[in-house]
Design a protein around this motif. Structure first.
Motif, short mmCIF file in Angstrom:
data_model
loop_
_atom_site.label_atom_id
_atom_site.label_comp_id
_atom_site.label_asym_id
_atom_site.label_seq_id
_atom_site.Cartn_x
_atom_site.Cartn_y
_atom_site.Cartn_z
N ALA A 24 0.81 -1.22 0.00
CA ALA A 24 0.00 0.00 0.00
C ALA A 24 0.84 1.26 0.00
CB ALA A 24 -0.93 0.00 1.22
N ASP A 25 1.97 1.24 0.70
CA ASP A 25 2.73 2.47 0.95
C ASP A 25 3.98 2.61 0.10
OD1 ASP A 25 0.81 2.87 2.84
OD2 ASP A 25 2.13 2.65 4.58
N THR A 26 4.40 1.57 -0.60
CA THR A 26 5.63 1.63 -1.38
C THR A 26 5.40 1.01 -2.74
OG1 THR A 26 6.58 -0.55 -0.84
CG2 THR A 26 6.83 1.18 0.83
N ASP A 27 6.44 1.10 -3.59
CA ASP A 27 6.36 0.44 -4.89
C ASP A 27 7.28 -0.77 -4.94
OD1 ASP A 27 8.80 1.66 -4.88
OD2 ASP A 27 8.52 2.81 -6.73
N THR A 28 7.68 -1.25 -3.79
CA THR A 28 8.61 -2.37 -3.73
C THR A 28 7.97 -3.68 -4.18
OG1 THR A 28 10.23 -3.45 -2.27
CG2 THR A 28 8.07 -3.05 -1.37
N ARG A 29 8.83 -4.58 -4.62
CA ARG A 29 8.42 -5.95 -4.91
C ARG A 29 8.73 -6.79 -3.68
NH1 ARG A 29 12.05 -7.57 -9.12
NH2 ARG A 29 13.30 -5.80 -8.38
N LEU A 30 7.92 -7.80 -3.42
CA LEU A 30 8.04 -8.58 -2.20
C LEU A 30 8.32 -10.05 -2.49
CD1 LEU A 30 4.98 -7.24 -0.13
CD2 LEU A 30 7.35 -6.44 -0.07
N VAL A 31 9.20 -10.61 -1.68
CA VAL A 31 9.37 -12.06 -1.61
C VAL A 31 8.86 -12.47 -0.24
CG1 VAL A 31 10.98 -13.99 -1.63
CG2 VAL A 31 11.39 -12.01 -3.10
N LEU A 32 7.77 -13.22 -0.21
CA LEU A 32 7.13 -13.61 1.04
C LEU A 32 7.42 -15.07 1.30
CD1 LEU A 32 3.66 -11.87 0.49
CD2 LEU A 32 5.77 -10.91 1.44
N ALA A 56 -3.19 -5.31 -5.25
CA ALA A 56 -1.85 -4.72 -5.26
C ALA A 56 -0.75 -5.77 -5.33
CB ALA A 56 -1.65 -3.86 -4.02
N ALA A 57 -1.09 -7.02 -4.97
CA ALA A 57 -0.08 -8.09 -5.00
C ALA A 57 0.21 -8.58 -6.41
CB ALA A 57 -0.56 -9.26 -4.14
N ASP A 58 -0.66 -8.30 -7.36
CA ASP A 58 -0.49 -8.82 -8.73
C ASP A 58 0.82 -8.32 -9.32
OD1 ASP A 58 -2.92 -10.01 -8.44
OD2 ASP A 58 -4.03 -8.57 -9.66
N GLY A 59 1.67 -9.25 -9.70
CA GLY A 59 2.93 -8.90 -10.35
C GLY A 59 4.01 -8.38 -9.42
N ARG A 60 3.71 -8.25 -8.14
CA ARG A 60 4.70 -7.69 -7.21
C ARG A 60 5.09 -8.65 -6.10
NH1 ARG A 60 2.32 -2.26 -4.93
NH2 ARG A 60 4.32 -2.31 -3.80
N VAL A 61 4.44 -9.81 -6.05
CA VAL A 61 4.65 -10.72 -4.93
C VAL A 61 5.05 -12.11 -5.41
CG1 VAL A 61 3.48 -11.94 -3.05
CG2 VAL A 61 3.11 -9.49 -3.35
N GLU A 62 6.06 -12.65 -4.77
CA GLU A 62 6.48 -14.03 -4.98
C GLU A 62 6.43 -14.73 -3.62
OE1 GLU A 62 10.32 -16.54 -6.77
OE2 GLU A 62 10.49 -14.40 -6.30
N VAL A 63 5.80 -15.89 -3.56
CA VAL A 63 5.69 -16.64 -2.31
C VAL A 63 6.58 -17.88 -2.41
CG1 VAL A 63 4.15 -17.78 -0.67
CG2 VAL A 63 3.33 -15.83 -2.00
N LEU A 64 7.48 -18.03 -1.42
CA LEU A 64 8.44 -19.14 -1.43
C LEU A 64 8.40 -19.87 -0.09
CD1 LEU A 64 11.56 -17.42 -3.06
CD2 LEU A 64 9.91 -18.97 -4.16
N VAL A 81 18.23 -8.01 -3.23
CA VAL A 81 17.36 -7.79 -2.07
C VAL A 81 17.85 -6.54 -1.35
CG1 VAL A 81 16.67 -8.68 0.19
CG2 VAL A 81 16.78 -10.22 -1.77
N THR A 82 16.95 -5.59 -1.15
CA THR A 82 17.33 -4.34 -0.48
C THR A 82 16.96 -4.33 1.00
OG1 THR A 82 15.26 -3.34 -1.23
CG2 THR A 82 17.22 -2.97 -2.58
N ALA A 83 16.01 -5.17 1.40
CA ALA A 83 15.62 -5.20 2.81
C ALA A 83 15.08 -6.59 3.15
CB ALA A 83 14.57 -4.14 3.12
N VAL A 84 15.30 -6.97 4.40
CA VAL A 84 14.73 -8.20 4.95
C VAL A 84 14.00 -7.85 6.23
CG1 VAL A 84 15.20 -10.49 5.90
CG2 VAL A 84 16.58 -9.63 3.99
#
Length: 375
Positions: A24-32, A56-64, A81-84
């Protein structure tokens, strides 16, 4: 904030809210990452998690999948990876020492080792808890833990050990430690979708299973919502927020005396006709010695619901005899516009939600006693 962020324990109560806040607050991509024994479990967890995150998760989220008890649990994570954000943990107050050590200590080391090998890393946010301070009393600053302290349970011990381990073994990491308050509701409206020690204790009072409250009346409770906590975590994951220790908590002056919380809860309980018909007295505060005596007596009453209630609160009750004053100066400085905690109105709203829903299932068991601070 841009880049790629890894969130461990992303299907946990806080983990998935942190993920939603990033979206919601950033344009980052996520690895969950989620704990999954096989592909079927991973698919099932992914199918539950993604709808909660919304479009918002479409195209921005990968679940591993990632199991912190395995070597190199994040080996499947590739790319810059810029943040964990390390949210995954066992948070039950009655967790055994071996399990707490495997997951919360050794698992944290494995996550830190992964972070140390990310060349573009700007931040590692380690989710911890205020009770990592152990059975200290008095002021607790937003600094690394100094000296050893006795702990009330293995959960507290493991979170303190995790903090110390990362600071000692990975001194060059851009580390921020986020010590969480007890989370009592999803947001200021008081809705509860995960139950923890706070809710379970109130449940036992509501149904008359406990007639004493272990602790000092003036001990202050540091309470927060999931919305506040997740917003704070995302703020601390930003490269422009200084590294260091943060208390995701109200100020000591805003924290709530235990006696005020109890009074508010019973005022709300009194609004319920069924509770009024039971004519229950408000519980009396008892000292540490008295509570230990009651616990010893409960050992001989294995089938008694009241004895079971005492044993349920035992793993955390010792904290109620060790009042602390947590500072949050660093958090307020790093988070301009930080919202003011709702205080007793939040307690009242939460209690009304609990009573109206009968703790989610018409008084059914709310599950294991959890710390209410991490996922």
């Amino acid at each position: 904030m841009s880049g790629r962020v890894v969130v461990t324990g992303a299907d946990g109560y806080i983990g998935r809210r942190v993920a939603a806040r990033f979206l919601a607050d950033t344009d980052t991509r996520l690895v969950l990452t989620v704990r999954a024994a096989d592909r079927a479990e991973l698919d099932a967890k992914t199918a539950r998690l993604l709808p909660e995150l919304g479009p918002a998760a479409d195209g921005r989220v990968e679940v591993l999948p990632a199991d912190l008890t395995h070597e190199a649990p994040l080996a499947a994570v590739t790319g810059d990876v810029t943040a964990v954000v390390h949210s995954a943990a066992r948070t039950a107050f009655d967790v055994s020492r071996p399990v707490a050590e495997r997951v919360n200590v050794d698992g944290t080391r494995r996550v830190a080792d992964f972070a140390a090998r990310c060349p573009a890393l700007e931040r590692l946010v380690l989710l911890s808890t205020l009770v990592s301070a152990g059975l200290r009393t008095g002021p607790v600053p937003e600094t690394a833990l100094v000296g050893e302290a006795e702990n009330a349970n293995h959960y507290e011990w493991s979170k303190a050990a995790g903090e110390r381990l990362v600071a000692a073994e990975f001194p060059d990491l851009p580390l921020s430690v986020a010590r969480l308050s007890t989370i009592v509701a999803d947001d200021d409206r008081g809705a509860v979708t995960q139950y923890n020690v706070f809710h379970n204790t109130l449940k036992m009072f509501f149904y008359g299973l406990m007639t004493v409250m272990p602790g000092l009346p003036h001990t202050r409770l540091y309470l927060a919502t999931a919305a506040f906590t997740s917003a704070a975590v995302v703020r601390l994951a930003s490269a422009d927020a200084p590294t260091g220790v943060y208390h995701l908590a109200p100020t000591a002056g805003q924290a709530l005396p235990l006696t005020d919380v109890m009074d508010t809860a019973f005022d709300v309980f009194g609004e319920d006709p069924a509770f009024r018909r039971r004519r229950l007295l408000r519980p009396e505060f008892c000292d540490d010695a008295t509570f230990r005596h009651l616990l010893a007596a409960a050992d001989g009453l294995r089938g008694s619901p009241a004895a079971g209630a005492l044993r349920t609160v035992a793993p955390f009750a010792e904290q109620m005899f060790h009042p602390k004053e947590f500072t949050n100066d660093r958090l307020r400085e790093a988070w301009p516009g930080m919202p003011t905690p709702a205080g007793l109105p939040l307690v009242a709203a939460t209690c009304r939600s609990l009573v109206a829903t009968r703790w989610g299932r018409q008084g059914a068991d709310a599950g294991p006693v959890r710390a209410g601070s991490t996922s």
